[in-house]
Write a protein that holds these residues in place. Structure first.
Motif, PDB file in Angstrom:
ATOM      1  N   SER A 226       0.821  -1.209   0.000  1.00  0.00           N
ATOM      2  CA  SER A 226       0.000   0.000   0.000  1.00  0.00           C
ATOM      3  C   SER A 226       0.854   1.257   0.000  1.00  0.00           C
ATOM      4  O   SER A 226       0.577   2.212  -0.742  1.00  0.00           O
ATOM      5  CB  SER A 226      -0.925  -0.013   1.223  1.00  0.00           C
ATOM      6  N   TRP A 229       2.686   1.682  -3.367  1.00  0.00           N
ATOM      7  CA  TRP A 229       1.723   2.148  -4.373  1.00  0.00           C
ATOM      8  C   TRP A 229       1.377   3.618  -4.170  1.00  0.00           C
ATOM      9  O   TRP A 229       1.323   4.389  -5.133  1.00  0.00           O
ATOM     10  CB  TRP A 229       0.459   1.296  -4.281  1.00  0.00           C
ATOM     11  N   LEU A 230       1.154   4.037  -2.920  1.00  0.00           N
ATOM     12  CA  LEU A 230       0.773   5.417  -2.655  1.00  0.00           C
ATOM     13  C   LEU A 230       1.886   6.387  -3.030  1.00  0.00           C
ATOM     14  O   LEU A 230       1.623   7.462  -3.586  1.00  0.00           O
ATOM     15  CB  LEU A 230       0.405   5.597  -1.178  1.00  0.00           C
ATOM     16  N   ARG A 232       4.020   6.088  -5.357  1.00  0.00           N
ATOM     17  CA  ARG A 232       4.009   6.240  -6.815  1.00  0.00           C
ATOM     18  C   ARG A 232       2.813   7.087  -7.263  1.00  0.00           C
ATOM     19  O   ARG A 232       2.920   7.906  -8.173  1.00  0.00           O
ATOM     20  CB  ARG A 232       3.962   4.858  -7.484  1.00  0.00           C
ATOM     21  N   TRP A 233       1.691   6.879  -6.606  1.00  0.00           N
ATOM     22  CA  TRP A 233       0.461   7.598  -6.950  1.00  0.00           C
ATOM     23  C   TRP A 233       0.646   9.106  -6.807  1.00  0.00           C
ATOM     24  O   TRP A 233       0.258   9.874  -7.694  1.00  0.00           O
ATOM     25  CB  TRP A 233      -0.674   7.094  -6.062  1.00  0.00           C
ATOM     26  N   ARG A 237      -0.464  12.278  -9.242  1.00  0.00           N
ATOM     27  CA  ARG A 237      -1.907  12.396  -9.043  1.00  0.00           C
ATOM     28  C   ARG A 237      -2.240  13.100  -7.732  1.00  0.00           C
ATOM     29  O   ARG A 237      -1.418  13.181  -6.830  1.00  0.00           O
ATOM     30  CB  ARG A 237      -2.576  11.014  -9.064  1.00  0.00           C
TER      31      ARG A 237
END
Length: 261
Positions: A226, A229-230, A232-233, A237
């Motif tokens: 998690s 992923w965050l 990278r997000w 974004r």
């Protein structure tokens, strides 16, 4: 075992996302008509702490060994002050007897309000040149945001901290990094205090069970994924998608509550 696996999965996935792990755990426990001890909840929070420390191990090592550099000393000082403020505020809240509610209704309202706050903060940040460093104002705001989340389940500790930093003009990756690094010692201290209060009680025996071990492993692995992923997000974004999620879940919970009552 299935309940423990599900609770570990929910804790790992939501601990560092701006959606509130405490709120989601409360909702899952309500849906399953079960309630695990505070010691169990501490255990499945330890896994995500280890996970975020593993993701940021280079930054942590730099803070511990590179303090001779001015920029490292500056960040270290801000982290120490932030953690100190959160610790002092948390002890004060504990002394005042403030505790998290155990019903879904406050979670629903907090999810809705938090979603609106994210929309407002992202709207304000749109088009602005954001800084890669934390100001002292942002540090104080991050501490306050984490304390607010300790009282209102559904607020999200990491979400409140990141939004507070973003409101003060800090870029999303830098805000996430500071919020997560400041959260490591806070979560360790809070968990240690909870275990200290539980010493000598039968609740500690729950830590040696197979389902607790399963929940710990699942929470650790999913939290690591998690956080990666965050990170990278947020490079490209905004947090608007999480705001929509909070509004949808909060609205559904409110509708369910009023239909049942």
């Amino acid at each position: 075992m299935l309940t423990a696996l599900l609770l570990g999965l929910v804790e790992g996935l939501t601990e560092f996302l701006p959606v509130s792990s405490t709120g989601h755990l409360l909702l899952v426990e309500s849906a399953l008509r079960t309630h695990r001890s505070d010691v169990f909840n501490v255990l499945i929070q330890v896994g995500p702490i280890l996970a975020v420390a593993a993701v940021f191990w280079r930054q942590i090592l730099e803070l511990l060994t590179g303090w001779r550099r001015p920029e490292v000393r500056d960040e270290l000082a801000k982290l120490v002050v932030c953690v100190g403020l959160i610790g002092a505020g948390g002890l004060l809240l504990k002394k005042l007897g403030l505790e998290l509610p155990e019903t879904a209704l406050p979670v629903a309202w907090a999810l809705l309000l938090g979603g609106l706050v994210i929309f407002a903060v992202e709207h304000r940040a749109k088009g602005r040149v954001l800084s890669e460093s934390m100001s002292w104002g942002a540090v104080l705001a991050v501490a306050l945001g984490q304390l607010v989340s300790a009282v209102f389940p559904g607020t999200s500790r990491s979400g409140a901290a990141v939004m507070a930093a973003l409101l003060f003009g800090v870029a999303r990756p830098a805000a996430v990094r500071f919020a997560f690094l400041s959260g490591i010692p806070v979560m360790i201290a809070a968990g240690g205090l909870e275990l200290w209060h539980a010493r000598g009680s039968s609740a500690l025996a729950e830590l040696a069970t197979l389902d607790a071990a399963l929940a710990f492993v699942v929470a650790t692995v999913t939290a690591f994924a998690s956080v990666v992923w965050l990170m990278r997000w947020v490079q490209t974004r905004t947090f608007t998608a999480f705001a929509w999620y909070r509004l949808a879940l909060g609205g559904a919970l409110l509708a369910l509550f009023f239909l049942q009552n």
